[in-house]
Design an enzyme around this catalytic site. Structure first.
Site, PDB file in Angstrom:
ATOM      1  N   SER A   1       0.841  -1.201   0.000  1.00  0.00           N
ATOM      2  CA  SER A   1       0.000   0.000   0.000  1.00  0.00           C
ATOM      3  C   SER A   1       0.874   1.247   0.000  1.00  0.00           C
ATOM      4  O   SER A   1       2.070   1.188   0.287  1.00  0.00           O
ATOM      5  CB  SER A   1      -0.927   0.022   1.223  1.00  0.00           C
TER       6      SER A   1
ATOM      7  N   ARG B   1       0.649   5.706   0.916  1.00  0.00           N
ATOM      8  CA  ARG B   1      -0.135   6.732   1.587  1.00  0.00           C
ATOM      9  C   ARG B   1       0.557   8.078   1.467  1.00  0.00           C
ATOM     10  O   ARG B   1       1.784   8.150   1.327  1.00  0.00           O
ATOM     11  CB  ARG B   1      -0.338   6.378   3.064  1.00  0.00           C
TER      12      ARG B   1
ATOM     13  N   ASP C   1      12.246   3.052   3.787  1.00  0.00           N
ATOM     14  CA  ASP C   1      11.194   3.212   4.790  1.00  0.00           C
ATOM     15  C   ASP C   1      11.653   2.781   6.180  1.00  0.00           C
ATOM     16  O   ASP C   1      11.232   3.367   7.187  1.00  0.00           O
ATOM     17  CB  ASP C   1       9.912   2.474   4.375  1.00  0.00           C
TER      18      ASP C   1
END
Length: 472
Positions: free
Chosen positions: A16, A18, A240
């Site tokens: 995903s 965002r 990340d």
């Protein structure tokens, strides 16, 4: 602290993405999610790719929504998973159809074709653990398949690939580059490895400082979005996990952390790489943190297994969200079943729930009869893997740790948090859950000269509540 700014963190994961706007007003930090979207591998001609056009379009959409819902933003930063690279052709255009996914089976074939001595020599370059998905193996696979490296201008890691599409500026950021296996803080990209593949070092752009400005949003994109001011794209920690570690709520110099998401990254900060025989045999890796320290950690299969189980269950008509799966696990019988979460059996997309059942029956003779029993098995198996990592890291670093900091989406799973505390017999601090996006934003505030390293921790500790789990 009298500092104000509004930044957009684009946080892209393997499942995903965002866009989250963080606003710093004095010492107060607030956040608003303006965009979420799914991500995943796309199969084409038997190979796995990322949908680069989709990722770029969703990134631009996030910028548009951020400006519409929050007002003027002062910068944008992008963080992503590690190891994957894209290519820019000689004419300066992005080779959109060449952006491959790290789970390609070709990479595993390369790894198994090399002797242990050859794989160990690759480890010795920068201390990156020996994984099928390593960038080194990806590039070797591409060369064996006849990819023409003479026909490219740049090789770019995922955050800088998107950054190039937004700014037209090519750059390297050290935290994401350090996941490759052939980059070090002191020497940059390893010329020996590149020469072995006939890749010119010049195609890998110069390193910009982590948190430095790469460039401003292209004029045509800004015009399309109605932005009439220079909008800098900042090289926040591109990886990340580096962002997540930046968001650890602790003043400790060498905190023990578990970044819990699709992957689990279990490790601690260290001053220098550890590349001895024990680090090699235990599967530890040495990646860079935003400030030049080393993230000494192990890659452990994480929520990927549960994500794939849930995908199978939904395909079978069982519409379950993650809290429901946790409740079923809590209510289920503990049959003592476990799996080796790092076994390659669980690394590829498949009917994962069936795979877990078959594995447990073959290895232990135990039948898992319900969704709850399968989920409980996966969660307890993750904790078991974390315990092994905990015991080895204390030996390798020579440090004793009083607390484990769980950051990332997995921190929200209180059932798993308690299992981890009980299994490791250590205090667990859980949160923030959006740690990677938080670290991305903090990097931007550093790049805008609004925060220094000490103030980062002040902001985190003042604005985020964490939950504590004590071992039983």
């Amino acid at each position: 602290m009298n500092k104000t700014a509004r930044v957009l963190a684009i946080d892209l994961g393997a499942s995903s993405g965002r866009g989250i706007v963080f606003e710093l007003d004095g010492g107060k930090l607030t956040q608003k999610t303006v965009h979420r979207f799914p991500n995943g591998a796309v199969e084409r001609d038997g190979k796995l790719y990322w949908d680069l056009d989709m990722l770029y379009a969703e990134t631009v959409t996030a910028i548009k929504l951020a400006c519409r819902e929050c007002g003027e933003i002062h910068s944008v930063g992008i963080d992503t998973w590690g190891v994957d690279v894209g290519y820019v052709g000689k004419d300066g255009s992005v080779m959109r159809d060449e952006f491959r996914n790290y789970r390609n089976k070709d990479n595993a074939k390369v790894r198994t074709s090399l002797s242990e001595a050859e794989r160990r020599r690759l480890f010795d370059i920068s201390g990156i653990s020996d994984n099928d998905f390593n960038t080194t193996y990806q590039l070797i696979a591409r060369r064996r398949q006849g990819f023409d490296f003479d026909n490219i201008r740049h090789i770019l890691f995922t955050p800088q690939l998107l950054g190039y599409m937004l700014t037209g500026v090519a750059a390297t950021e050290q935290t994401i580059a350090s996941t490759s296996g052939f980059y070090t803080k002191d020497n940059g990209y390893d010329r020996g490895f590149l020469n072995s593949l006939g890749i010119k070092k010049e195609v890998l752009p110069n390193t910009v400082g982590t948190c430095a400005v790469i460039g401003n949003l292209k004029g045509d994109i800004a015009q399309e979005l109605g932005i009439d001011y220079p909008l800098p794209i900042i090289a926040s920690p591109g990886h990340d996990t580096a962002c997540a570690v930046m968001g650890v709520p602790s003043r400790e110099e060498y905190p023990l952390f578990l970044s819990s998401g699709t992957w689990s990254l279990f490790g601690a900060l260290n001053d220098k790489p550890i590349k001895d025989e024990r680090a090699w045999s235990f599967g530890y890796t040495n990646e860079l943190a935003y400030d030049g320290k080393v993230r000494f950690l192990r890659n452990i299969m994480g929520m990927w297994i549960i994500q794939e189980c849930r995908r199978q269950w939904i395909g079978e008509g069982k519409e379950l969200d993650y809290p429901e799966i946790v409740e079923l696990a809590k209510e289920s019988e503990d049959k003592g079943a476990f799996i080796d979460v790092n076994d390659n059996e669980f690394s590829q997309p498949c009917n994962m729930a069936d795979k877990v059942k078959e594995y447990v029956f073959a290895k232990q003779g135990i039948s898992l009869d319900s969704i709850g029993e399968i989920a409980r098995c996966v969660y307890t198996s993750l904790a078991k893997a974390y315990k092994e990592a905990y015991e080895s890291i204390t030996s390798l670093t020579g440090r004793q740790y009083k607390k484990l900091y769980i950051i990332g989406g997995g921190a929200n799973n209180e059932y798993l948090d308690q299992i981890i505390a009980d299994t490791l017999q250590i205090e667990v601090s859980a949160g923030p859950s959006e740690a990677s996006a938080l670290g991305n934003a903090l990097g931007q505030f550093v790049g805008l000269n609004l925060l220094d390293k000490q103030e980062l921790k002040d902001v985190i500790l003042a604005n985020y509540d964490v939950k504590t789990f004590l071992p039983n």
